[in-house]
Design a protein around this motif. Structure first.
Motif, short mmCIF file in Angstrom:
data_model
loop_
_atom_site.label_atom_id
_atom_site.label_comp_id
_atom_site.label_asym_id
_atom_site.label_seq_id
_atom_site.Cartn_x
_atom_site.Cartn_y
_atom_site.Cartn_z
N PRO A 145 28.29 -29.09 -34.43
CA PRO A 145 27.50 -29.56 -33.27
C PRO A 145 27.87 -28.83 -31.98
CG PRO A 145 28.48 -31.41 -34.47
CD PRO A 145 29.06 -30.17 -35.05
N LEU A 146 29.05 -28.19 -31.94
CA LEU A 146 29.42 -27.49 -30.72
C LEU A 146 28.69 -26.16 -30.58
CD1 LEU A 146 33.27 -28.16 -30.58
CD2 LEU A 146 31.49 -29.15 -29.16
N SER A 147 27.98 -25.75 -31.62
CA SER A 147 27.20 -24.51 -31.55
C SER A 147 25.73 -24.87 -31.35
CB SER A 147 27.36 -23.71 -32.84
OG SER A 147 28.68 -23.29 -33.00
N ALA A 148 25.38 -25.25 -30.14
CA ALA A 148 24.00 -25.64 -29.88
C ALA A 148 23.15 -24.40 -29.65
CB ALA A 148 23.94 -26.54 -28.65
N PRO A 149 21.89 -24.40 -30.11
CA PRO A 149 21.03 -23.25 -29.84
C PRO A 149 20.68 -23.16 -28.35
CG PRO A 149 19.81 -24.97 -30.97
CD PRO A 149 21.23 -25.43 -30.89
N LEU A 150 20.09 -22.04 -28.00
CA LEU A 150 19.73 -21.78 -26.60
C LEU A 150 18.88 -22.92 -26.04
CD1 LEU A 150 19.96 -19.49 -24.46
CD2 LEU A 150 17.67 -18.80 -25.17
N HIS A 151 19.28 -23.42 -24.89
CA HIS A 151 18.50 -24.47 -24.24
C HIS A 151 18.81 -24.46 -22.75
CE1 HIS A 151 22.42 -26.35 -24.92
NE2 HIS A 151 22.16 -27.04 -23.83
N MET A 169 12.87 -21.56 -23.97
CA MET A 169 13.85 -22.49 -24.56
C MET A 169 13.45 -23.92 -24.26
SD MET A 169 16.83 -21.62 -21.83
CE MET A 169 16.34 -19.90 -21.79
N PRO A 170 13.98 -24.87 -25.00
CA PRO A 170 13.69 -26.28 -24.71
C PRO A 170 14.57 -26.82 -23.57
CG PRO A 170 15.04 -26.13 -26.66
CD PRO A 170 14.77 -24.72 -26.23
N VAL A 171 14.12 -27.91 -22.99
CA VAL A 171 14.84 -28.54 -21.88
C VAL A 171 15.63 -29.74 -22.39
CG1 VAL A 171 14.55 -29.89 -19.78
CG2 VAL A 171 13.20 -27.82 -20.12
N ALA A 178 25.90 -15.91 -24.52
CA ALA A 178 26.46 -15.39 -25.77
C ALA A 178 25.97 -16.11 -27.01
CB ALA A 178 27.99 -15.40 -25.73
N VAL A 179 24.87 -16.87 -26.87
CA VAL A 179 24.29 -17.50 -28.05
C VAL A 179 22.99 -16.75 -28.37
CG1 VAL A 179 25.29 -19.72 -27.43
CG2 VAL A 179 22.93 -19.21 -26.78
N PRO A 180 22.48 -16.87 -29.59
CA PRO A 180 21.27 -16.13 -29.95
C PRO A 180 20.15 -16.40 -28.94
CG PRO A 180 22.23 -17.09 -31.90
CD PRO A 180 23.02 -17.61 -30.74
#
Lengths: 429, 802
Positions: free
Chosen positions: B723-729, B759-761, B777-779
């Motif tokens: 869960p600590l690797s959240a996608p771009l937002h 990206m989502p909000v 540094a995330v995709p």
């Protein structure tokens, strides 16, 4: 019949059933006299504790630790909050005496707790009541309301500057929460598991503060001890066994009931008060102090008096005063299997020997009872019980082990018979 | 040592401190007492009952066997750990532990390294007396890192206590009674704490095991190679467990001064990235028909020729040289030596910094300011711009210990950080951080000079500022106060100003100042001289070169990138990619192939990753820690120092005759012999204006999430699933979201200069007003600009119509 019944905790029992639990009833027997005296005179707590020590009141919850001595352990004048906690989580099988104090004489418990709070320097008390006690809980809460309304609880009571607040806290059905440190954990909102000691509650108890925990009956005895004097209380019983004691006589008797009689009353008299053995049968055995203590054969019991020292001599313990009477014709394997199931169900699970061992005992006994026993099982049971007893944080391990060892000691032939023949020696009573 | 007492264990006279537990004394004396629940870093539970011993005090034996873990020693106490009574108690417990434990060690992942198995060899019986049915327990899903087989659990509660006491988050607990007692998460929650992997080590049996590792090897097939963790500035001591040239897993090594007995999940599970498909295994050169593999000899000639041509045609100043701060000390040293040998000076390793105005004032060798273990003794700590749990998990753990002991921990950061201890937080948008610090400085009675004086004088001090200042002052007076600057401060366009204010606060309160170096070798880079204004030994440069940002804003003709993915490792990826794409020559030395490197580079040179090379890391506290390579790099990849050495030879530079990494280390160490980290500034920090966001824009807060910090971590699949690797937002404050007409879950287009990304909000009031938190540094983040800088946000319409 026994003289001097209902002199302390049951001193309202002679009043009308509908009103005997009310404040007025309690006041009519001199209730709250000691609390008011304490508030007015502000006596040195040490003198009150001395009176208690003189009375030889021993903890009525089962361990029998001298109450006055326990109170003297509290760092009374140390800064910080201190607590008095009443253990009304009466869960020991066979025991139902505290329930009746809550039902019939709740104010005396309140008075006892208030005085205890004064003696140990606690301004807050909790009464931890077994959650299934619906009626007693309601009675106690009602009494709390009356006491607050009468200005006997709260802040700056009777202008004395003394504060005492008292709260009800309900258990949720775990036997282990009757163990005093598990009870504290439960009040704190945690899983009910006994704490390792030391530190003892008098050093670090509820919320880490100095705390004294007493049984309901112990605390309810305090007002009368102070009113009539420690010597009077001691004289009610025997040396080192002061006062009267509540006995819950259950099992195979015609009239099961709670009786408040002097310590030292012969067992046979108590049995008579309960109407004798059910259906005129002979007495087979007695578990004299709640399910956790060793069983005593009937013939020994008939010559034993009901006090701490006499029962210890008979090889058992007075415990909580729950006298479970077992009539001739009862299958002792079945009795023990029932008890073992109880402890397996109620072990909190933290200590390995108790968590794993109680279930093991219960399963083996269940197997024997249903005709699948093996001759080696009896030594196994005895050995497993021996590996539980004395090796756990709290006394539940001992409580689970002692019945097994005592049943095997006195009734081994019944177990052997069942293993050999696949059916009990005695049919159900 | 008058406060020592004497006890006797198994007939041996032992010295002990009053109040110590029997087991502590026995451990010190090398007398082994079996145990399961006891762990020296956790509270005493005394519930497994394995350590029962016989004891007597003053000639009176204790009536029952006592737990050695929970029984304090008294003068003259006599303890028998192997008497008949003690052994019977220990064997009894062993039997109970085994009756419900599956005795199928051959199919258990813990087999061969199981405490229960080991102890049962000494205390168990050959044949069980238990003939009833065994307990079976349903497994818990604890997420991608930790596998469970709860039937094996022996209820020691080490994992439960770890959560409550070390992590500060009660992720696991016990439910049920007696035999039905279960260890679990209560509500089927993933265990997500950044240190949670330590419960794998704590678990004495095979109930909690490593999900990525389990069933891939046996303990006895592994060789343990000591190493140093590469992802943060702690320098955690680890051991790499290697089989057949492959790192199978990572375990901690005890080092009380650094990582105690713990490591972060990042250090534990990042090894998976070593075997990622994206590893570069051969030198590659870009031709007309795309990328082609080549051999080292020709590619190095090609690179040497290319570099020499640029130098000859355009001057060495047209060389840009960027090195990852997680490179080894040897690589950093040789890298700068090579560039400077060519006459160049544009080298930097501070890749996530954009304000270099403080370079002249910066201390020569900035560091944490104190040994790591001393963090625990601080009474007040002010953190500036740091999501410390994500940046430096084990330093956060030390601070937590300080806070639980009563220290004030204050935090001035663009967003509220979920700390697991009491804290005083002042979330403020990036442009407001300076104002918050000025308010603390004012409350502390700081003066300051010139424009700083004005900023402090006009600051608006509130209660919290005053509280923080008072705590810092008190601690400062006692010599245990600390002001720490973190990664988000470093990334700020106001870094110089924040440093100026931090020093003002430290001066006014008597506190120490410290820096949280962002990477494993950020401190080492200063020693090695991999900075535009520092030579090896942190000696000053006469004419400083271009810093990391200037190399991109003033594009060079040729670049060497060392261990860098332009889209993820530089503060302004959009600008970086543009500058690199326009260069004549881009040489990328890298362990991983990435799309952005393939887009901008002309050659890709495979270098070894962590664990594949020997080297040295200098941690935040200035500890030089050497390590050896544990496995060979894949394919044709080579240790970086060897590549640089050969390239140096080809370029006919002097001083590249090293035979080993050790030689390089020694050469640098000789130049650093008289150098120690010191945070004394060399000059007054210049004070510019603060970077306030213009109307209609928000300030991006581009924190680097814990598992995005470097290429190795980004290539580790299990960590990427947590869960600590959240996608771009985009995270917005509710008031900002409302002003923009946005709701949670809306799709937006974020514009940062010419850069754009969708990206989502997420709406959250953890974020300060005026900020827009978009992780870096995330995709997907590689399309955007500076980690901290103005952004415009527009709702993407029509998305919902489809």
């Amino acid at each position: 019949m026994v003289k001097d019944q209902n002199t302390v905790c049951f001193r309202t029992m002679h009043l009308k059933e509908k009103v005997r639990h009310t404040l007025d009833s309690y006041l009519s027997v001199g209730g709250y006299g000691q609390w008011k005296r304490v508030l007015n005179e502000r006596p040195d707590p040490a003198t009150l504790i001395e009176e208690l020590k003189l009375s030889a009141l021993r903890g009525r919850g089962g361990a029998g630790f001298p109450t006055g001595l326990k109170w003297s352990f509290m760092p009374r004048s140390a800064p910080g909050q201190k607590y008095i906690v009443c253990n009304s989580d009466e869960g020991e099988p066979g025991t139902c005496k505290d329930r009746d104090i809550l039902r019939w004489n709740p104010h005396q418990l309140i008075e006892g707790m208030a005085i205890a709070g004064y003696c140990i320097g606690a301004t807050v008390g909790y009464n931890y009541i077994r959650g299934e006690f619906y009626e007693p809980i309601a009675r106690f809460d009602e009494a709390l309301g009356e006491a607050y309304a009468a200005g006997l609880l709260g802040r700056d009571l009777l202008g004395s500057g003394v504060d005492f607040d008292l709260y009800t806290h309900l258990g949720a059905g775990a036997y282990i929460c009757g163990e005093e440190t598990a009870l504290l954990e439960s009040i704190e909102g945690k899983k009910g598991q006994p704490r390792f000691k030391p530190p003892f509650p008098a050093q670090a108890g509820l919320y880490g503060q100095p705390t004294t925990i007493n049984n309901t009956e112990s605390l309810a005895s305090v007002p009368v001890i102070l009113e009539k004097g420690g010597q009077w209380f001691l004289d009610q019983g025997r040396p080192n066994n002061g006062g009267p004691k509540l006995f819950s006589v259950t099992g195979h008797v015609n009239a099961p009931n709670n009786f408040e009689v002097p310590l030292g009353t012969p067992f046979w008299e108590l049995l008579e008060m309960a109407g004798g053995v059910k259906d005129g049968k002979a007495l087979k055995a007695v578990i004299p102090g709640g399910s956790s203590v060793p069983v005593v054969p009937g013939n020994i019991m008939m010559n034993t008096d009901m006090d701490y020292d006499s029962i210890a001599k008979a090889g058992s313990m007075l415990g909580s005063g729950a006298v479970i009477v077992i009539a001739e014709g009862t299958c002792m394997v079945r009795v023990l299997a029932n008890l073992a199931h109880f402890y397996a169900h109620e072990s909190c699970g933290q200590c390995t020997p108790c968590r794993e061992g109680t279930g093991w005992l219960s399963r083996v006994l269940h197997r024997i009872l249903h005709g699948h026993g093996r001759p080696s099982d009896l030594d196994l049971l005895d050995n497993v019980a021996g590996r539980i007893g004395g090796r756990t944080i709290c006394a539940l391990g001992d409580a689970a082990a002692m019945p097994v060892q005592s049943f095997l000691q006195h009734y081994r032939h019944e177990f052997e018979h069942l293993i050999e023949h696949g059916r009990p020696m005695e049919q159900a009573a | 040592m008058s406060d020592k007492i004497t006890i006797e264990i198994d007939g041996r006279t032992c010295e002990a401190a009053p109040g110590e537990m029997i087991i502590t004394v026995a451990d010190r004396e090398g007398i082994s007492i079996p145990r399961f629940c006891y762990h020296e870093k956790l509270s005493i539970a005394a519930n497994c009952r394995m350590c029962l011993v016989e004891a007597e005090q003053g000639g009176r034996p204790f009536p029952k066997p006592v737990p050695a873990c929970a029984t304090p020693v008294g003068d003259g106490m006599k303890v028998q750990t192997r008497s008949r009574k003690a052994l019977d108690a220990q064997r009894g417990t062993m039997e109970f532990l085994l009756i419900n434990h599956p005795l199928d060690c051959p199919i258990c992942d813990q087999g061969g390294e199981c405490e229960l198995q080991d102890v049962s060899m000494g205390y168990g019986e050959d044949v069980s007396r238990f003939t009833e049915r065994k307990r079976v327990v349903k497994d818990e899903d604890l997420g991608p890192l930790i596998a469970t087989e709860m039937t094996r659990c022996i209820h020691c509660t080490r994992c439960v206590r770890f959560g409550a006491e070390i992590a500060g988050v009660r992720e696991l607990g016990a439910t049920g009674r007696g035999e039905d007692m279960r260890i679990g998460t209560f509500v089927a929650h993933t265990v997500a704490h950044e240190l949670s992997g330590n419960i794998i080590d704590l678990c004495p049996v095979g109930a909690l095991t490593s999900k990525p590792y389990r069933f891939t090897a046996r303990a006895w097939e592994l060789t343990a190679e000591p190493s140093i963790a590469p992802h943060d500035a702690v320098g955690s001591n680890i051991q790499l467990h290697v089989r057949n040239g492959r790192v199978m897993r990572v375990h901690p090594r005890d080092n009380e001064a650094i990582n105690e007995t713990w490591i972060s999940d990042r250090d534990r599970f990042s090894y998976e990235g070593l075997n990622a498909a994206s590893r570069l295994t051969a030198p590659m050169i870009k031709g007309d028909s795309g990328w082609a593999e080549t051999d080292w000899q020709s590619v190095l000639h090609w690179v040497a020729d290319g570099l020499q041509r640029v130098v000859a045609d355009s001057g060495a100043d047209q060389l840009g040289w960027l090195m990852a701060p997680g490179s080894t000390l040897e690589e950093l040293y040789l890298g700068q030596k090579l560039l400077r040998g060519l006459g160049g000076r544009n080298i930097d390793s501070r890749l996530r910094q954009q304000d270099f105005s403080g370079d002249a004032a910066d201390p020569a060798l900035p560091w944490l300011g104190l040994p790591i273990a001393d963090l625990e003794q601080q009474r007040a700590v002010l953190l500036i711009g740091s999501d410390i749990r994500q940046e430096q998990p084990l330093l956060a753990h030390r601070l937590r210990k300080a806070a639980l002991a009563g220290a004030m921990v204050g935090l001035v950061n663009p967003y509220r950080v979920e700390l697991t201890h009491p804290s005083r937080q002042l979330p403020a948008a990036p442009g407001r951080l300076a104002a918050e610090l000025a308010a603390i400085a004012k409350a502390a009675g700081a003066g300051g000079r010139s424009s700083l004086k004005g900023l402090i004088a006009t600051a608006d001090s509130g209660d919290v500022h005053a509280e923080i200042a008072a705590a810092l002052k008190q601690a400062g007076a006692d010599g245990n106060g600390l002001v720490l600057l973190g990664a988000l401060a470093e990334a700020s366009p106001d870094f110089g100003l924040l440093k100026a204010l931090a020093y003002q606060i430290a001066d006014a309160t008597g506190c120490r100042i410290g820096f949280l170096p962002p990477a494993a070798n950020s401190t080492g880079a200063a020693f090695a001289g991999a900075l535009p204004h520092r030579l090896p030994g942190a000696r000053a440069v006469d004419v400083p070169g271009l810093d990391a940002l200037a190399q991109l804003t003033e594009p060079r003709k040729a670049y060497v990138l060392w261990g860098i993915d332009p889209a993820h490792d530089l503060i302004d990826p959009a600008r970086a990619v543009a500058a690199l794409a326009g260069a004549d020559l881009v040489v990328a030395c890298t362990a991983f192939r990435t799309p952005s490197l393939e887009a901008v580079a002309d050659v890709l040179l495979p270098i070894s990753a962590f664990a594949e090379t020997s080297g040295t890391f200098v941690n935040a506290a200035g500890d030089w820690q050497r390590f050896q390579g544990a496995v060979a790099p894949p394919g044709d990849a080579r240790p970086g120092w060897k590549l640089l050495r050969v390239l140096g030879n080809m370029l006919e530079l002097t001083g590249f005759e090293y035979a080993s990494a050790r030689d390089i280390h020694d050469a640098l160490a000789a130049q650093c012999a008289d150098r120690a980290p010191d945070n004394t500034p060399r000059a007054e920090y210049p004070v510019g204006t603060t970077a306030e966001a213009a109307d209609g824009t928000l300030m991006r807060v581009g924190n680097v999430p814990i598992y995005a910090v470097d290429a190795l971590v980004r290539a580790a699949p299990a960590l990427q699933r947590t869960p600590l690797s959240a996608p771009l937002h985009l995270q917005l404050h509710p008031a900002d979201a409302e002003a923009l007409g946005l709701q949670d879950g809306d799709q937006v287009e974020v514009a940062q200069g010419p850069a754009r990304a969708c990206m989502p909000v997420h709406v959250s009031d953890d974020l300060a007003r005026g900020g827009g938190r978009i992780p870096a540094a995330v995709p997907g983040s590689g399309q955007l600009g500076a980690q901290i800088g103005p952004i415009r946000v527009a709702k993407v319409s029509g998305e919902n119509d489809q």
